[in-house]
Structures are given as structure tokens and as C-alpha cells.
Design an enzyme around this catalytic site. Structure first.
Site, PDB file in Angstrom:
ATOM      1  N   GLU A 240       0.822  -1.203   0.000  1.00  0.00           N
ATOM      2  CA  GLU A 240       0.000   0.000   0.000  1.00  0.00           C
ATOM      3  C   GLU A 240       0.862   1.263   0.000  1.00  0.00           C
ATOM      4  O   GLU A 240       0.628   2.203  -0.763  1.00  0.00           O
ATOM      5  CB  GLU A 240      -0.926  -0.015   1.224  1.00  0.00           C
ATOM      6  CG  GLU A 240      -1.881   1.145   1.324  1.00  0.00           C
ATOM      7  CD  GLU A 240      -2.816   1.235   0.131  1.00  0.00           C
ATOM      8  OE1 GLU A 240      -3.160   0.175  -0.440  1.00  0.00           O
ATOM      9  OE2 GLU A 240      -3.197   2.366  -0.232  1.00  0.00           O
ATOM     10  N   LYS A 243       2.606   1.796  -3.414  1.00  0.00           N
ATOM     11  CA  LYS A 243       1.703   2.301  -4.446  1.00  0.00           C
ATOM     12  C   LYS A 243       1.506   3.810  -4.293  1.00  0.00           C
ATOM     13  O   LYS A 243       1.546   4.548  -5.274  1.00  0.00           O
ATOM     14  CB  LYS A 243       0.350   1.576  -4.367  1.00  0.00           C
ATOM     15  CG  LYS A 243       0.387   0.162  -4.922  1.00  0.00           C
ATOM     16  CD  LYS A 243      -1.012  -0.435  -5.036  1.00  0.00           C
ATOM     17  CE  LYS A 243      -1.625  -0.688  -3.682  1.00  0.00           C
ATOM     18  NZ  LYS A 243      -2.974  -1.272  -3.764  1.00  0.00           N
ATOM     19  N   ASN A 244       1.318   4.236  -3.054  1.00  0.00           N
ATOM     20  CA  ASN A 244       1.116   5.666  -2.818  1.00  0.00           C
ATOM     21  C   ASN A 244       2.348   6.480  -3.167  1.00  0.00           C
ATOM     22  O   ASN A 244       2.259   7.540  -3.783  1.00  0.00           O
ATOM     23  CB  ASN A 244       0.720   5.910  -1.353  1.00  0.00           C
ATOM     24  CG  ASN A 244      -0.743   5.636  -1.098  1.00  0.00           C
ATOM     25  OD1 ASN A 244      -1.618   6.392  -1.490  1.00  0.00           O
ATOM     26  ND2 ASN A 244      -1.018   4.516  -0.443  1.00  0.00           N
TER      27      ASN A 244
HETATM   28  C1  W6P Z   1       2.515  10.852  -0.846  1.00  0.00           C
HETATM   29  C2  W6P Z   1       1.170  10.551  -0.237  1.00  0.00           C
HETATM   30  C3  W6P Z   1       1.475   9.265   0.460  1.00  0.00           C
HETATM   31  C4  W6P Z   1       0.665   8.447   1.221  1.00  0.00           C
HETATM   32  C5  W6P Z   1       1.204   7.290   1.774  1.00  0.00           C
HETATM   33  C6  W6P Z   1       2.524   6.940   1.565  1.00  0.00           C
HETATM   34  C7  W6P Z   1       3.351   7.779   0.804  1.00  0.00           C
HETATM   35  C8  W6P Z   1       2.821   8.926   0.261  1.00  0.00           C
HETATM   36  N1  W6P Z   1       3.433   9.896  -0.535  1.00  0.00           N
HETATM   37  O1  W6P Z   1       2.782  11.836  -1.532  1.00  0.00           O
END
Ligand code: W6P
Length: 397
Positions: A240, A243-244
Site C-alpha cells: 500500500e 503504491k502511494n
Molecule cells: C505521498 C502521499 C502518500 C501516502 C502514503 C505513503 C506515501 C505517500 N506519498 O505523496
């Protein structure tokens, strides 16, 4: 009704949290007689955990309870609860009883496999039928965190019992049920990265590289970091986060032929194992951080349903809030910290000591019911025009 009586009775008991150490100790002695011990424990503990969360479901606002998806989920819980309390009288378990019990656990696990999606659907139904104010939103957030945590814990118990005593072939000879006593963190990181990269390249035709650094300061003989953990939980969280991060980096550098790398630092301290994933994806404003963990925010009208299929990285589904629950389940955590305009750090914390990694379980009690009973949670911080800003500031719980 008969079931209601049993529900009341079982909801009076507190769930008994187990530590990873206890899961392991129990699984190691899993030869003769221990299937019976596990059965004796679960035939009480599973109905207790079900009853505790079912009592909480029944406290939800009426209009939510009456949403078709929510009552469907409630019916699944009632059915499973009824199946389990049939074993209440079986103090002496024959082989047949033990086998029936295992079969029923597998059956229950299958029945509940779509609970997350169905509950999410219920929230959409509520939103479409009535709209959702901030108060309802906060209560739903409180409830879903507890509900999904309860589900994680129940599935953990079922998985351990069926893997140790069921007929499925062992997933891995060294694993104890779904626990890897020598879980190599770097391997799980690389595995999650590769699979996220595959999706990222499929969609964007490009993906950032990965650099992993492993530190084990208290054991200079190795830089390997190992822990006793459920690899599938760790994988779920990392996949998760990757991916973000990938999405953020790729979209922050459109048209780039080279992207800044993702950096992962793995470090084993005395108390915590920290896995920090850093991206240069431009970060997000501090006021938006909380939103990423809100179920109702992710339930917000999606760009379009069909988009989600073609955009596997579009993200912000229930992925982040559920990942944080997985981390917290064994007393760890998942924390985001962003430098707006630059990038984001996402850290997963795990307990080093497996006897400190106790299940974190919701307990049905007066405190829990008060949250549902209160119409207006007290807000004891000044807040000019609370109606003017978004759902960033949750009210006191
Ligand atoms: C981002 C938004 C986010 C959410 C979760 C993990 C990494 C990241 N990077 O810009």
C-alpha cells in the site's frame, strides 16, 4: 430470541489478547492434544470476539443499520455466531467434533471474505440516502477502525487454527501458521516493491527505482533485520505504501525520463523495528494528512467507478486506514510525515519483542457505547467556524 440471549452473555466477556509469542509457543507444541486445547480456547474466544463487535454494530445509528449492505454483514455475523455456540456443550471433543469445528471455521472465513467491500458499500448507501454530517463521519470512523480491527483479529485466530490443524498443506515448513519466526524484513520490502512497480509501470510506463538500507546496530554481526511477524500483514502495509509513493513520484515528475528513487531504511532498535519509506513525490499539506486515513474520505465520490479498474495506483481506497490497523494490531504503528513541496516519509513500526506484540482489540464497554450515544461530542479546543473547514479536525473522542 435464543441467539440474543447468548449474544448478551458472550458480550459480557472481554476478549483475551494474545501476543505473537503466545501464538508461536502454542503453535510449536502443536502435536498431540493441542488441537483440543486450541478448540477449547476458540469455542469461547471466537463467540466472545464476535459478540463484542456485534453489540457495537447494534449501536450504530438506525439509518445506517438499515442499509442493505450493513444488515447483510450483520446477518453473516449472526449466522457465524450461531454456528460457533453449537460447540458450547462439547467439553469432551471427539475427533469428529474437532474436524467439524475446523470445517466450520473455514466456512466462516469464506462467508466473511467480502466484509470490507460490503461495509464500504453500506457507507456509500448511507451517503447517497441521507448524506453524512461530520458527527456521523466521526462515529463511523471510530466504528470502522474497531470493526475492521476485530475482523483482523478473528481471522488471525481462525487462520492459526486451520493452518495448524486443518488439512491444507503447510504454507511453509518453518512458518507457524501464518507467522514467520524469522521474517526477513528486506525480503518483504523487495517483494512488495516489485509488485507495486509492476502495477506502476503498467499504468504509467515508468516507475521509480528502490534503494534499501538495512541497519542492525545492536547486532554488528549482521545487517539483516529479522522479526517474528505475520509476513502477509507486513506485505499488505508495504504494498500500500509503495503504491502511494510511486504514484506521488510519477505524478510529481510528469514527462520525466528519470525519477528520484524511493528510499527504504530498515532499522532494528532495542524496542522498535522501523521501516521508513521516503519519496520525493512533492509531499502533501499537513492539513490533508488525516484525510488519508479516513474511510469516509476515501468513500468520497470516486472519479468514476470504471477509472479505478484501469488505474490500479489511483489509491486512497481503504488501503491506508487498513494498513495502519494491521500495524497497530500487534502494538506497532504506521505514521506519515510530509514535507509539503518536497516529499513524504511513511514509517511502519513493529515491536522487536514478540512478547510485547500483543493483539490490540476493541472491547465493548460503556466508553464505546458513549461514543455512539453522544450526539455532539464535546469539543474542548477553540475552533473558529468549525463548519468552515473540512473534516480534518476530528472532534474529541
Ligand atoms: C505521498 C502521499 C502518500 C501516502 C502514503 C505513503 C506515501 C505517500 N506519498 O505523496
Amino acid at each position: 430470541q435464543q441467539t440474543a440471549k447468548f449474544l448478551d452473555a458472550y458480550s459480557q466477556y472481554h476478549p483475551l489478547p494474545l501476543s505473537i509469542q503466545q501464538f508461536v509457543d502454542f503453535g510449536k507444541g502443536s502435536k498431540s492434544g493441542s488441537q483440543d486445547a486450541s478448540f477449547q480456547f476458540l469455542r469461547k474466544e471466537l463467540p466472545v470476539r464476535l459478540a463484542n463487535i456485534m453489540k457495537e454494530i447494534s449501536l450504530l445509528p438506525d439509518n445506517l443499520l438499515h442499509m442493505p449492505s450493513v444488515s447483510l454483514v450483520m446477518n453473516w455475523y449472526e449466522q457465524s455466531f450461531r454456528e460457533l455456540i453449537q460447540f458450547e456443550s462439547q467439553t469432551k471433543a471427539s475427533e469428529k467434533v474437532l474436524n467439524d469445528f475446523t470445517d466450520i471455521l473455514v466456512h466462516i472465513r469464506n462467508r466473511h471474505s467480502n466484509v470490507v467491500e460490503t461495509m464500504a458499500q453500506g457507507m456509500l448507501e448511507l451517503k447517497e440516502a441521507y448524506g453524512i454530517d461530520h458527527n456521523t463521519e466521526n462515529r463511523i470512523q471510530y466504528f470502522l477502525d474497531r470493526f475492521y480491527m476485530s475482523r483482523i483479529s478473528i481471522r488471525m485466530l481462525i487462520n492459526q487454527h486451520t493452518l495448524l490443524f486443518g488439512s491444507q498443506l503447510a504454507s511453509h515448513p518453518r512458518h507457524i501458521g501464518c507467522i514467520d519466526p524469522n521474517c526477513n524484513v528486506r525480503h518483504v520490502v523487495e517483494d512488495a516493491y516489485e509488485n507495486a512497480r509492476f502495477l506502476c509501470e503498467q499504468y504509467y510506463l515508468i516507475a521509480p527505482e528502490l534503494k534499501v538500507e538495512c541497519l542492525n546496530p545492536s547486532d554488528p554481526s549482521t545487517e539483516d533485520v529479522q522479526c517474528v511477524y505475520v509476513p502477509s500483514h507486513l506485505y499488505h502495509m508495504l504494498f500500500e505504501l509503495f503504491k502511494n509513493s510511486m504514484r506521488a513520484v510519477v505524478e510529481h515528475y510528469p514527462m520525466a525520463s528519470e525519477l528520484p528513487k524511493l528510499n527504504v531504511l530498515i532499522c532494528k532498535g532495542e524496542e522498535d523495528i522501523t521501516i521508513k519509506l521516503s519519496d520525493d513525490g512533492g509531499g502533501i499539506p499537513r492539513s490533508k494528512l488525516d484525510l488519508l486515513f479516513q474511510y469516509m474520505y476515501s468513500t468520497a465520490p470516486q472519479p468514476s467507478r470504471s477509472d479505478t479498474a484501469s488505474a490500479p495506483l489511483a489509491g486512497y481506497g481503504y488501503g491506508l486506514p487498513l494498513s495502519r490497523l494491521y500495524a497497530r494490531y500487534f502494538q506497532g504503528d504506521l505514521v506519515l510525515s510530509s514535507v509539503e513541496g518536497h516529499g513524504t516519509d511513511a514509517s511502519i513500526y513493529l515491536k522487536v519483542m514478540s512478547d510485547e506484540a500483543n493483539e490490540l482489540l476493541p472491547v465493548y464497554n460503556r466508553t464505546a457505547s458513549r461514543v455512539y450515544a453522544t450526539d455532539k461530542p464535546v469539543n474542548d479546543w477553540s475552533s473558529p467556524q468549525p463548519w468552515a473547514h473540512g473534516n480534518t479536525h476530528s472532534t474529541a473522542r
